[in-house]
Design a protein around this motif. Sequence first.
Motif, PDB file in Angstrom:
ATOM      1  N   GLN A 156       2.592 -26.895   2.047  1.00 49.18           N
ATOM      2  CA  GLN A 156       2.883 -26.496   0.711  1.00 49.18           C
ATOM      3  C   GLN A 156       2.660 -27.511  -0.384  1.00 49.18           C
ATOM      4  O   GLN A 156       2.035 -26.990  -1.329  1.00 49.18           O
ATOM      5  N   VAL A 157       2.923 -28.811   0.137  1.00 48.86           N
ATOM      6  CA  VAL A 157       2.401 -29.739  -1.058  1.00 48.86           C
ATOM      7  C   VAL A 157       0.961 -29.902  -1.295  1.00 48.86           C
ATOM      8  O   VAL A 157       0.330 -30.233  -2.564  1.00 48.86           O
ATOM      9  N   VAL A 158       0.241 -29.943  -0.085  1.00 50.51           N
ATOM     10  CA  VAL A 158      -1.264 -29.942  -0.145  1.00 50.51           C
ATOM     11  C   VAL A 158      -1.766 -28.608  -1.118  1.00 50.51           C
ATOM     12  O   VAL A 158      -2.801 -29.036  -1.811  1.00 50.51           O
ATOM     13  N   PHE A 159      -0.989 -27.461  -0.775  1.00 51.87           N
ATOM     14  CA  PHE A 159      -1.695 -26.444  -1.185  1.00 51.87           C
ATOM     15  C   PHE A 159      -1.475 -26.594  -2.761  1.00 51.87           C
ATOM     16  O   PHE A 159      -2.149 -26.168  -3.724  1.00 51.87           O
ATOM     17  N   LEU A 160      -0.365 -27.161  -3.418  1.00 43.84           N
ATOM     18  CA  LEU A 160       0.015 -27.270  -4.794  1.00 43.84           C
ATOM     19  C   LEU A 160      -1.071 -28.157  -5.277  1.00 43.84           C
ATOM     20  O   LEU A 160      -1.573 -27.946  -6.560  1.00 43.84           O
ATOM     21  N   GLY A 161      -1.245 -29.208  -4.473  1.00 46.68           N
ATOM     22  CA  GLY A 161      -2.151 -30.466  -5.119  1.00 46.68           C
ATOM     23  C   GLY A 161      -3.541 -30.075  -5.161  1.00 46.68           C
ATOM     24  O   GLY A 161      -4.154 -30.290  -6.101  1.00 46.68           O
ATOM     25  N   PHE A 162      -3.993 -29.461  -4.132  1.00 50.46           N
ATOM     26  CA  PHE A 162      -5.439 -29.213  -4.166  1.00 50.46           C
ATOM     27  C   PHE A 162      -5.731 -27.632  -3.987  1.00 50.46           C
ATOM     28  O   PHE A 162      -6.910 -27.223  -4.507  1.00 50.46           O
ATOM     29  N   GLY A 163      -4.885 -26.778  -3.804  1.00 47.19           N
ATOM     30  CA  GLY A 163      -5.443 -25.519  -3.762  1.00 47.19           C
ATOM     31  C   GLY A 163      -5.299 -24.741  -5.125  1.00 47.19           C
ATOM     32  O   GLY A 163      -5.900 -24.142  -5.576  1.00 47.19           O
ATOM     33  N   VAL A 193       8.539 -30.931  -3.367  1.00 50.93           N
ATOM     34  CA  VAL A 193       9.471 -31.099  -2.353  1.00 50.93           C
ATOM     35  C   VAL A 193      10.795 -30.344  -2.866  1.00 50.93           C
ATOM     36  O   VAL A 193      11.501 -30.035  -2.183  1.00 50.93           O
ATOM     37  N   GLY A 194      10.948 -30.388  -4.291  1.00 48.47           N
ATOM     38  CA  GLY A 194      12.099 -29.668  -4.833  1.00 48.47           C
ATOM     39  C   GLY A 194      12.277 -28.106  -4.363  1.00 48.47           C
ATOM     40  O   GLY A 194      13.511 -27.807  -4.049  1.00 48.47           O
ATOM     41  N   ILE A 195      10.924 -27.381  -4.761  1.00 45.12           N
ATOM     42  CA  ILE A 195      11.244 -25.817  -4.145  1.00 45.12           C
ATOM     43  C   ILE A 195      11.605 -25.829  -2.554  1.00 45.12           C
ATOM     44  O   ILE A 195      12.369 -25.091  -2.307  1.00 45.12           O
ATOM     45  N   TYR A 196      10.875 -26.812  -1.673  1.00 41.97           N
ATOM     46  CA  TYR A 196      11.327 -26.724  -0.294  1.00 41.97           C
ATOM     47  C   TYR A 196      12.817 -26.898  -0.077  1.00 41.97           C
ATOM     48  O   TYR A 196      13.308 -26.189   0.601  1.00 41.97           O
ATOM     49  N   HIS A 197      13.167 -27.985  -0.599  1.00 40.56           N
ATOM     50  CA  HIS A 197      14.671 -28.130  -0.388  1.00 40.56           C
ATOM     51  C   HIS A 197      15.678 -27.241  -1.088  1.00 40.56           C
ATOM     52  O   HIS A 197      16.812 -27.043  -0.835  1.00 40.56           O
ATOM     53  N   GLY A 198      15.083 -26.876  -2.308  1.00 37.85           N
ATOM     54  CA  GLY A 198      15.909 -25.709  -2.925  1.00 37.85           C
ATOM     55  C   GLY A 198      16.290 -24.593  -2.056  1.00 37.85           C
ATOM     56  O   GLY A 198      17.325 -24.113  -1.980  1.00 37.85           O
ATOM     57  N   VAL A 238      13.664 -18.187   0.154  1.00 43.30           N
ATOM     58  CA  VAL A 238      14.230 -18.976   1.190  1.00 43.30           C
ATOM     59  C   VAL A 238      13.325 -18.795   2.394  1.00 43.30           C
ATOM     60  O   VAL A 238      12.966 -19.829   3.176  1.00 43.30           O
ATOM     61  N   GLU A 239      13.042 -17.536   2.957  1.00 47.69           N
ATOM     62  CA  GLU A 239      12.343 -17.427   4.302  1.00 47.69           C
ATOM     63  C   GLU A 239      10.961 -18.024   4.043  1.00 47.69           C
ATOM     64  O   GLU A 239      10.335 -18.628   4.992  1.00 47.69           O
ATOM     65  N   PHE A 240      10.204 -17.831   2.966  1.00 51.60           N
ATOM     66  CA  PHE A 240       9.165 -18.325   2.736  1.00 51.60           C
ATOM     67  C   PHE A 240       8.705 -19.781   2.931  1.00 51.60           C
ATOM     68  O   PHE A 240       8.107 -20.378   3.833  1.00 51.60           O
ATOM     69  N   PHE A 241       9.876 -20.392   2.255  1.00 51.53           N
ATOM     70  CA  PHE A 241       9.568 -21.980   2.114  1.00 51.53           C
ATOM     71  C   PHE A 241      10.450 -22.503   3.431  1.00 51.53           C
ATOM     72  O   PHE A 241       9.853 -23.736   3.634  1.00 51.53           O
ATOM     73  N   GLN A 242      11.156 -21.867   4.002  1.00 48.47           N
ATOM     74  CA  GLN A 242      11.753 -22.553   5.159  1.00 48.47           C
ATOM     75  C   GLN A 242      10.804 -22.595   6.460  1.00 48.47           C
ATOM     76  O   GLN A 242      10.962 -23.039   7.248  1.00 48.47           O
ATOM     77  N   ASN A 243       9.990 -21.535   6.196  1.00 52.69           N
ATOM     78  CA  ASN A 243       9.230 -21.471   7.506  1.00 52.69           C
ATOM     79  C   ASN A 243       7.746 -21.795   7.430  1.00 52.69           C
ATOM     80  O   ASN A 243       6.737 -20.995   7.952  1.00 52.69           O
TER      81      ASN A 243
END
Lengths: 241, 242
Positions: free
Chosen positions: B86-93, B114-119, B75-80
Amino acid sequence: MIELIKVNKSFGSNHVLKDIDLTVPTGQKLVIIGPSGSGKSTMIRCMNMLEKPTSGRVVIDGAELTAHKAPIAQVRQSVAMVFQQFNLYPHKTVLENLTLAPIVVQGVSKEEAEDSGMAFLTRVGLREKAGEYPAQLSGGQQQRVAIARALNMHPKILLFDEPTSALDPEMIQEVLDVIVGLAEEGITMVVVTHEMGFAREAADRVVFIDEGRILEDGTPQHFFEDAQHERTKLFLSKILR
Amino acid sequence: MFDGFIQWLGNLSLMFSSAKWASLGDHLGLIFSGLGITIVASVLALALALVLGIVFGVLSASNWKPLRAVARVYVEFFQNTPLMLQVVFLGFGLPIVWPQFNAVPVLMVGVIGVGIYHGAYISEAVRAGIQSISKGQLEASLSQGMSYVQAMRHVVIPQALTVVLPPLTNQAVNLIKNTSVLLYIGAFDLMYQAKSIQAANYNPGPVYLVAMVLYFCLCYPLAFLAKRLEDRAEAAQGGGQA
Ligand SMILES: Nc1ncnc2c1ncn2[C@@H]1O[C@H](COP(=O)(O)OP(=O)(O)O)[C@@H](O)[C@H]1O
Ligand SMILES: [Mg+2]
């Protein structure tokens, strides 16, 4: 039969139960009395493991609940508890409150659970409330439903933790009447209460607990007329005044 | 000052001139395919977010410390951290360290992000909902011989749902709007199409206006529903739930 053997319970540094040894034979009506904060709730909640003792053993009809991997949920099916705050399920109707656990825990059929549920509702005088929700009932009615819910598990042991303490005075008697009625049967009962009239009338045995220790243990007559400890006499003088 | 206003009106009418509208008309098909992608991404991401949110929400409300810690880190990682990052990291990193991830379609990369973030946000709503149910409910269920899972399923979660539904609906609205970050990984969603049509034709006025209206049409009904659910939950509490 309930056996507490050298039971200790601490919350952090707060040593609440101190070497409690108590055996409640099958069929006995035990009343537990004591000042507020003395450990009554903690003790009765150890009997169905809602509180886990820090040390010591809890044995119900030979099953040791404090053992590793004890079948706690299974034993709880035959040890029903009635709470001070009723704790009815507010999203369920009165009848559903009675049938939920028999159906999902004991595998009883819906019809059977409803039939016996209606019988117990009749017994506590609330047959006509079967379809209503708990929030629509008075406190006294809610507690009677909670008793019927406990009975619908067909338990061998009934635990009551101050069942009338959250009630308006005019509703206390209707709930006590139901409990006294039950006491006339063979079921084992443990009742934490401040209702001295009930203790005199319905108990086989009274235990007085103070600061986590059992100070008095005997018949109601012994407790009210022949208490041994100063602290008991002080308590009685306050509560009977 | 008056002159300035006239000039501004002039610019405005240029921005929305019939020629600009016409150049949008030529690309309406792209706009609607973008809308389709946005809807699909929203539905899939919401499904993922709900699963993650319920699982981690139940974990963070549990008594078991290690599980609670795992849920807190999530929770803390994805909320902050920013969703875009996050999306750019998933896509390119991620594909750099883990080349197999390149095989995942761009749309799915966006859905996962987006799913992980809103989860993480839904998990917090679920935790708060569970913790708003009095401890006596769990104890009554356990005292009747229910397992923790049975108590959650039959007693605690159904009650928590009433509490959780309004914030959950609000999260769905935010999620739909946030799928617009799919633009950054080139997922052909509504935002992506709007931006590329605008870049090719220089008609930001009509294109962005239409895109906004379409996002609004997706979100407003949900926001309206959230408000209704909130009113109902309040009414139920005022009605004296025990
Ligand atoms: N869950 C708990 N956590 C910490 N302290 C507790 C908890 N439950 C009870 N206690 C403490 O244990 C003592 C005995 O409480 P309790 O058994 O409820 O007493 P009684 O029922 O006789 O009034 C009190 O000091 C109370 O503050
Ligand atoms: Mg108490």
